[in-house]
Scaffold this motif. Sequence first.
Motif, PDB file in Angstrom:
ATOM      1  N   LYS A  28       0.824  -1.225   0.000  1.00 15.59           N
ATOM      2  CA  LYS A  28       0.000   0.000   0.000  1.00 15.59           C
ATOM      3  C   LYS A  28       0.849   1.262   0.000  1.00 15.59           C
ATOM      4  O   LYS A  28       0.467   2.252  -0.625  1.00 15.59           O
ATOM      5  N   VAL A  29       1.970   1.260   0.720  1.00 12.82           N
ATOM      6  CA  VAL A  29       2.805   2.469   0.791  1.00 12.82           C
ATOM      7  C   VAL A  29       3.974   2.410  -0.191  1.00 12.82           C
ATOM      8  O   VAL A  29       4.842   3.253  -0.164  1.00 12.82           O
ATOM      9  N   ASN A  30       3.960   1.402  -1.049  1.00 13.70           N
ATOM     10  CA  ASN A  30       4.918   1.299  -2.143  1.00 13.70           C
ATOM     11  C   ASN A  30       6.355   1.042  -1.676  1.00 13.70           C
ATOM     12  O   ASN A  30       7.299   1.617  -2.212  1.00 13.70           O
ATOM     13  N   ILE A  31       6.505   0.173  -0.702  1.00 16.52           N
ATOM     14  CA  ILE A  31       7.846  -0.302  -0.344  1.00 16.52           C
ATOM     15  C   ILE A  31       8.118  -1.497  -1.248  1.00 16.52           C
ATOM     16  O   ILE A  31       7.483  -2.541  -1.125  1.00 16.52           O
ATOM     17  N   LEU A  32       9.051  -1.313  -2.165  1.00 12.73           N
ATOM     18  CA  LEU A  32       9.286  -2.293  -3.222  1.00 12.73           C
ATOM     19  C   LEU A  32      10.454  -3.228  -2.955  1.00 12.73           C
ATOM     20  O   LEU A  32      10.781  -4.058  -3.789  1.00 12.73           O
ATOM     21  N   VAL A  33      11.084  -3.086  -1.810  1.00 12.04           N
ATOM     22  CA  VAL A  33      12.218  -3.929  -1.456  1.00 12.04           C
ATOM     23  C   VAL A  33      11.721  -5.353  -1.205  1.00 12.04           C
ATOM     24  O   VAL A  33      10.684  -5.545  -0.558  1.00 12.04           O
ATOM     25  N   PRO A  34      12.424  -6.365  -1.695  1.00  9.79           N
ATOM     26  CA  PRO A  34      12.003  -7.739  -1.426  1.00  9.79           C
ATOM     27  C   PRO A  34      11.964  -8.027   0.080  1.00  9.79           C
ATOM     28  O   PRO A  34      12.772  -7.497   0.837  1.00  9.79           O
ATOM     29  N   MET A  35      11.007  -8.851   0.476  1.00  8.63           N
ATOM     30  CA  MET A  35      10.886  -9.233   1.882  1.00  8.63           C
ATOM     31  C   MET A  35      11.074 -10.737   2.007  1.00  8.63           C
ATOM     32  O   MET A  35      10.434 -11.520   1.312  1.00  8.63           O
ATOM     33  N   ILE A  36      11.964 -11.119   2.914  1.00  9.60           N
ATOM     34  CA  ILE A  36      12.172 -12.522   3.267  1.00  9.60           C
ATOM     35  C   ILE A  36      11.544 -12.699   4.644  1.00  9.60           C
ATOM     36  O   ILE A  36      11.749 -11.877   5.530  1.00  9.60           O
ATOM     37  N   ARG A  37      10.821 -13.785   4.832  1.00  6.63           N
ATOM     38  CA  ARG A  37      10.189 -14.025   6.123  1.00  6.63           C
ATOM     39  C   ARG A  37      10.762 -15.281   6.766  1.00  6.63           C
ATOM     40  O   ARG A  37      10.886 -16.322   6.139  1.00  6.63           O
ATOM     41  N   CYS A  38      11.129 -15.153   8.030  1.00 10.92           N
ATOM     42  CA  CYS A  38      11.488 -16.304   8.849  1.00 10.92           C
ATOM     43  C   CYS A  38      10.452 -16.376   9.962  1.00 10.92           C
ATOM     44  O   CYS A  38      10.107 -15.351  10.560  1.00 10.92           O
ATOM     45  N   SER A  39       9.969 -17.566  10.249  1.00  9.98           N
ATOM     46  CA  SER A  39       8.856 -17.707  11.187  1.00  9.98           C
ATOM     47  C   SER A  39       9.283 -17.926  12.633  1.00  9.98           C
ATOM     48  O   SER A  39       8.441 -17.948  13.518  1.00  9.98           O
ATOM     49  N   ASP A  40      10.577 -18.089  12.871  1.00  8.50           N
ATOM     50  CA  ASP A  40      11.045 -18.204  14.258  1.00  8.50           C
ATOM     51  C   ASP A  40      12.513 -17.791  14.344  1.00  8.50           C
ATOM     52  O   ASP A  40      13.172 -17.569  13.328  1.00  8.50           O
TER      53      ASP A  40
END
Length: 153
Positions: A28-40
Amino acid sequence: MNAGSEAPILLVEDSEEDVELIKWAFRKVNILVPMIRCSDGNEALDYLYHREEFSDPSSFPRPSLILLDLDLVSVDGFEVLQEIKKSEDLRMIPIVIWTTFSDAQYVTETMLQGASSYILKPMNINHLLAVVKTLKLYWFDCGILPKTLPDYL
């Protein structure tokens, strides 16, 4: 948007609902940097130290910024923060605490350990968007993030 690098944001968050909300707000706010998610915490440390399934550094780049929840199973956010900040190769990565813990003691403890900022998870959509806009303004439009590490050392 001036992302400053192709290095991803690392989101360390165990709540699927929170992950989806953060991703939505970033779009929505146009942050275009890739996001990696770690769950713990264990997975985050494995990612950062290129252990286990993350052993190929070219496939799993160092993040330019870490959003870290404190309330994680196995290895909690406090331990992840300590581990990162004592590492010669990782300690320059800015870490933004992103949590529901509002106790001043937690804020003090994480800042003393090297956190760059402390944000309480917003409890409604409008506040979430306002916080993410501010995060974008500071970390991506004004601040300069490291592109890769240890190239900057």
